[in-house]
Every structure is written in structure tokens, then in C-alpha cells.
Design a protein around this motif. Structure first.
Motif, PDB file in Angstrom:
ATOM      1  N   GLU A 239       1.001  -1.316   0.064  1.00 13.96           N
ATOM      2  CA  GLU A 239       0.136   0.057  -0.045  1.00 13.96           C
ATOM      3  C   GLU A 239       0.744   1.213   0.122  1.00 13.96           C
ATOM      4  O   GLU A 239       0.529   2.254  -0.668  1.00 13.96           O
ATOM      5  N   ARG A 240       1.986   1.263   0.572  1.00 14.42           N
ATOM      6  CA  ARG A 240       2.743   2.374   0.692  1.00 14.42           C
ATOM      7  C   ARG A 240       3.803   2.696  -0.290  1.00 14.42           C
ATOM      8  O   ARG A 240       4.918   3.357  -0.577  1.00 14.42           O
ATOM      9  N   SER A 241       3.895   1.481  -1.033  1.00 15.46           N
ATOM     10  CA  SER A 241       5.027   1.206  -2.224  1.00 15.46           C
ATOM     11  C   SER A 241       4.581   1.253  -3.739  1.00 15.46           C
ATOM     12  O   SER A 241       3.514   1.291  -3.830  1.00 15.46           O
ATOM     13  N   SER A 242       5.259   1.188  -4.484  1.00 15.19           N
ATOM     14  CA  SER A 242       4.980   0.941  -5.842  1.00 15.19           C
ATOM     15  C   SER A 242       4.820  -0.422  -6.445  1.00 15.19           C
ATOM     16  O   SER A 242       4.619  -0.714  -7.691  1.00 15.19           O
ATOM     17  N   LYS A 243       4.881  -1.290  -5.507  1.00 17.45           N
ATOM     18  CA  LYS A 243       5.129  -2.605  -5.831  1.00 17.45           C
ATOM     19  C   LYS A 243       3.591  -3.487  -5.232  1.00 17.45           C
ATOM     20  O   LYS A 243       2.978  -2.980  -4.411  1.00 17.45           O
ATOM     21  N   THR A 244       3.345  -4.478  -6.123  1.00 17.82           N
ATOM     22  CA  THR A 244       2.022  -5.230  -5.451  1.00 17.82           C
ATOM     23  C   THR A 244       2.468  -6.416  -4.517  1.00 17.82           C
ATOM     24  O   THR A 244       3.657  -6.610  -4.320  1.00 17.82           O
ATOM     25  N   GLU A 245       1.229  -6.708  -3.636  1.00 18.72           N
ATOM     26  CA  GLU A 245       1.618  -7.940  -2.785  1.00 18.72           C
ATOM     27  C   GLU A 245       2.439  -8.888  -3.642  1.00 18.72           C
ATOM     28  O   GLU A 245       3.124  -9.745  -2.841  1.00 18.72           O
ATOM     29  N   THR A 246       1.991  -9.401  -4.810  1.00 20.57           N
ATOM     30  CA  THR A 246       2.383 -10.576  -5.643  1.00 20.57           C
ATOM     31  C   THR A 246       3.743 -10.156  -5.738  1.00 20.57           C
ATOM     32  O   THR A 246       4.651 -11.182  -5.641  1.00 20.57           O
ATOM     33  N   GLN A 247       4.266  -9.007  -6.130  1.00 25.20           N
ATOM     34  CA  GLN A 247       5.775  -8.608  -6.443  1.00 25.20           C
ATOM     35  C   GLN A 247       6.506  -8.869  -4.890  1.00 25.20           C
ATOM     36  O   GLN A 247       7.578  -9.589  -5.326  1.00 25.20           O
ATOM     37  N   ILE A 248       5.894  -8.417  -4.024  1.00 25.99           N
ATOM     38  CA  ILE A 248       6.621  -8.477  -2.809  1.00 25.99           C
ATOM     39  C   ILE A 248       6.798  -9.944  -2.313  1.00 25.99           C
ATOM     40  O   ILE A 248       7.645 -10.387  -1.798  1.00 25.99           O
ATOM     41  N   SER A 249       5.570 -10.794  -2.556  1.00 21.93           N
ATOM     42  CA  SER A 249       5.817 -12.133  -2.413  1.00 21.93           C
ATOM     43  C   SER A 249       6.675 -12.866  -3.027  1.00 21.93           C
ATOM     44  O   SER A 249       7.473 -13.754  -2.599  1.00 21.93           O
ATOM     45  N   ASP A 250       6.845 -12.485  -4.425  1.00 21.06           N
ATOM     46  CA  ASP A 250       7.957 -13.082  -5.125  1.00 21.06           C
ATOM     47  C   ASP A 250       9.366 -12.711  -4.826  1.00 21.06           C
ATOM     48  O   ASP A 250      10.407 -13.577  -4.765  1.00 21.06           O
TER      49      ASP A 250
END
Length: 76
Positions: A26-37
Motif C-alpha cells: 500500500e505504501r510502495s509502487s509494488k504489488t503484494e504479488t511482487q513482494i511475495s515473489d
């Protein structure tokens, strides 16, 4: 000397900061999926992403991975 990515420590860094993956998304330019990756070692984050996350979390970008050093000889 060769420096390689080791295990991603983002999950641990988030835990120490009292944050969850959704908070970072929510605070960055990345999605939850990208962070999970990143967390699950499917992808490595770019330096730009590491800097963005470090500013949001309040840590150093180097803290996101175990770093493996090959061919490093300590000076005596």
C-alpha cells in the motif's frame, strides 16, 4: 571478489518493523504479488526497489538479503 544474492530477509525485516506485506504494498509502487515473489526467492528486487522499501521501512537496503561473498580475502 564476487557478491551474490543469498536468502531474502524481507519477511524478517517487515516483522521487526511491525509491518505486513500488504502494508508495504500500500505504501510502495509494488504489488503484494511482487513482494511475495521477492520474499519467496522467485525474483530479486532491483536496487531502486530496495531503496524505496528501505525508506518506507526505515532500514538499510543491504538488510533485505543474506549476501554471499566469493573470492574475498581478508587483509592481514
Amino acid at each position: 571478489m564476487k557478491i551474490e544474492f543469498g536468502r531474502c530477509l524481507l519477511r524478517e525485516v517487515l516483522r521487526r518493523a511491525g509491518m505486513k506485506q500488504i502494508d508495504l504494498a500500500e505504501r510502495s509502487s509494488k504489488t503484494e504479488t511482487q513482494i511475495s515473489d521477492y520474499i519467496n526467492g522467485r525474483k530479486y528486487m532491483s536496487y531502486r526497489t530496495a531503496i524505496e522499501f528501505s525508506i518506507i521501512i526505515g532500514c538499510h537496503a543491504e538488510e533485505f538479503y543474506d549476501w554471499e561473498y566469493q573470492g574475498f580475502k581478508k587483509e592481514e
